[in-house]
Design a protein around this motif. Structure first.
Motif, PDB file in Angstrom:
ATOM      1  N   ASP A 121       0.838  -1.212   0.000  1.00  0.00           N
ATOM      2  CA  ASP A 121       0.000   0.000   0.000  1.00  0.00           C
ATOM      3  C   ASP A 121       0.866   1.251   0.000  1.00  0.00           C
ATOM      4  O   ASP A 121       0.547   2.239  -0.674  1.00  0.00           O
ATOM      5  CB  ASP A 121      -0.925   0.001   1.215  1.00  0.00           C
ATOM      6  N   LEU A 122       1.953   1.221   0.766  1.00  0.00           N
ATOM      7  CA  LEU A 122       2.882   2.348   0.790  1.00  0.00           C
ATOM      8  C   LEU A 122       3.483   2.566  -0.586  1.00  0.00           C
ATOM      9  O   LEU A 122       3.562   3.709  -1.074  1.00  0.00           O
ATOM     10  CB  LEU A 122       3.984   2.088   1.818  1.00  0.00           C
ATOM     11  N   ALA A 123       3.912   1.489  -1.240  1.00  0.00           N
ATOM     12  CA  ALA A 123       4.527   1.592  -2.559  1.00  0.00           C
ATOM     13  C   ALA A 123       3.552   2.196  -3.562  1.00  0.00           C
ATOM     14  O   ALA A 123       3.906   3.092  -4.332  1.00  0.00           O
ATOM     15  CB  ALA A 123       4.995   0.216  -3.023  1.00  0.00           C
ATOM     16  N   LEU A 144      19.637  -5.541   1.558  1.00  0.00           N
ATOM     17  CA  LEU A 144      18.867  -4.315   1.717  1.00  0.00           C
ATOM     18  C   LEU A 144      17.872  -4.456   2.868  1.00  0.00           C
ATOM     19  O   LEU A 144      17.454  -5.575   3.215  1.00  0.00           O
ATOM     20  CB  LEU A 144      18.100  -3.992   0.437  1.00  0.00           C
ATOM     21  N   PRO A 145      17.446  -3.344   3.462  1.00  0.00           N
ATOM     22  CA  PRO A 145      16.392  -3.419   4.479  1.00  0.00           C
ATOM     23  C   PRO A 145      15.125  -4.057   3.912  1.00  0.00           C
ATOM     24  O   PRO A 145      14.866  -4.006   2.702  1.00  0.00           O
ATOM     25  CB  PRO A 145      16.159  -1.954   4.843  1.00  0.00           C
ATOM     26  N   LYS A 146      14.321  -4.624   4.774  1.00  0.00           N
ATOM     27  CA  LYS A 146      13.110  -5.327   4.354  1.00  0.00           C
ATOM     28  C   LYS A 146      12.190  -4.425   3.547  1.00  0.00           C
ATOM     29  O   LYS A 146      11.577  -4.875   2.567  1.00  0.00           O
ATOM     30  CB  LYS A 146      12.367  -5.867   5.580  1.00  0.00           C
ATOM     31  N   ILE A 147      12.065  -3.164   3.923  1.00  0.00           N
ATOM     32  CA  ILE A 147      11.166  -2.257   3.215  1.00  0.00           C
ATOM     33  C   ILE A 147      11.575  -2.120   1.753  1.00  0.00           C
ATOM     34  O   ILE A 147      10.727  -2.067   0.856  1.00  0.00           O
ATOM     35  CB  ILE A 147      11.101  -0.880   3.923  1.00  0.00           C
ATOM     36  N   ASP A 148      12.881  -2.089   1.480  1.00  0.00           N
ATOM     37  CA  ASP A 148      13.359  -2.008   0.096  1.00  0.00           C
ATOM     38  C   ASP A 148      13.076  -3.307  -0.648  1.00  0.00           C
ATOM     39  O   ASP A 148      12.624  -3.291  -1.806  1.00  0.00           O
ATOM     40  CB  ASP A 148      14.859  -1.710   0.075  1.00  0.00           C
ATOM     41  N   ILE A 156       7.788  -1.493  -7.563  1.00  0.00           N
ATOM     42  CA  ILE A 156       7.648  -0.078  -7.196  1.00  0.00           C
ATOM     43  C   ILE A 156       8.699   0.198  -6.129  1.00  0.00           C
ATOM     44  O   ILE A 156       8.402   0.240  -4.939  1.00  0.00           O
ATOM     45  CB  ILE A 156       6.241   0.262  -6.657  1.00  0.00           C
ATOM     46  N   PRO A 157       9.959   0.343  -6.513  1.00  0.00           N
ATOM     47  CA  PRO A 157      11.027   0.484  -5.511  1.00  0.00           C
ATOM     48  C   PRO A 157      10.923   1.788  -4.739  1.00  0.00           C
ATOM     49  O   PRO A 157      10.286   2.744  -5.189  1.00  0.00           O
ATOM     50  CB  PRO A 157      12.297   0.469  -6.361  1.00  0.00           C
TER      51      PRO A 157
END
Length: 277
Positions: A121-123, A144-148, A156-157
């Motif tokens: 949803d954030l992406a 990379l961090p999980k969010i990436d 949608i990086p």
């Protein structure tokens, strides 16, 4: 909030901790700021982004989060705020947890503007601020961090970052793009030629070009290596995207690249940007 240790300022930059050029600049009279992300829409910067991972599972007041982040940033808060205002755009902080919940803090108006239950949803939310769409899969994401990692799974990086901006008296003087070269396996600092990689890096250069034009400040490229004490300092004059009879695609430098010992980087930049007067 209980403690500032509840915050982790994660980054997708993997080599910055070894960047001696940055370390020398940070010890000078100049301030350095960065943004973990920025977006481009209609050829202009549309949003500045930063992010922080929240370790606490407790529900926290927006006012507390805002004040804690502001305190952690110190004077950088005001430089970032001034820069966002000078561009006429918003500066948001993404505050997220390992369970993928996140909120968006408007750092200029000190309020929450959105809440999401997943990184997907954030992406998707970030897409409304940018024109570019990724058309290829990413490699080498394990560190990379999980969010990436998660945002890349949805093609949608997380938006590309602004490495650094050189600042004085709360004003941005120049954008800095750091380029790391492996002197032993690839090319030395003197051998490194950005135009050799221009085709595959064209999107990166395009957004940097749009950033420097919107901000109205110079763009410096600083080439460094973990195994050399030499840095290359380059000033961008223009970036050519299409072949013509007179020009080929690539970066045009305003002056001949300067190669100097890293300890002299401040005086070299002052000379290039005419900051000594």
């Amino acid at each position: 909030m209980n403690s500032i240790s509840e915050f982790i300022f994660e980054s997708s930059e993997r080599s910055d901790k070894n960047n001696n050029a940055r370390k020398v600049l940070e010890q000078s009279i100049y301030d350095l700021i960065n943004f973990e992300g920025y977006t481009i829409k209609n050829n202009k910067v549309s949003l500045l982004l930063d992010r922080v991972k929240l370790e606490s599972s407790a529900e926290l007041r927006v006012e507390d989060l805002y004040e804690e982040i502001k305190s952690k940033l110190g004077n950088q808060f005001y430089i970032k705020e001034n820069f966002a205002n000078s561009l006429g755009i918003n500066w948001y902080f993404v505050v997220y947890r390992e369970n993928e919940q996140s909120i968006i803090l408007d750092m200029i108006n000190a309020k929450r503007i959105a809440r999401f239950q997943s990184y997907k949803d954030l992406a998707i939310w970030t897409q409304k601020f940018r024109d570019n769409r990724m058309t290829k899969k990413f490699n080498h994401t394990a560190d990379l961090p999980k969010i990436d990692q998660r945002m890349r799974e949805f093609d949608i990086p997380w938006p590309g970052n602004m490495d650094k901006a050189l600042c004085l008296d709360n004003k941005v003087l120049a954008i800095i793009e750091f380029q790391n070269t492996d002197s032993e396996k690839r090319a030395t600092v003197r051998q490194h030629d950005n135009n050799n990689f221009f085709k595959q890096d064209i999107l990166r250069w395009k957004v940097l070009d749009q950033l420097r034009n919107h901000a109205g400040v110079p763009l410096l490229v600083i080439v460094w290596s973990e195994t050399e004490n030499i840095v290359g300092i380059k000033l961008v004059e223009d970036i050519i995207y299409f072949k013509s009879e007179k020009e080929s695609p690539g970066i045009k430098w305003a002056i001949e690249p300067i190669y100097s010992n890293v300890k002299n980087i401040v005086s070299e930049i002052e000379e290039i940007l005419n900051l000594k007067n």
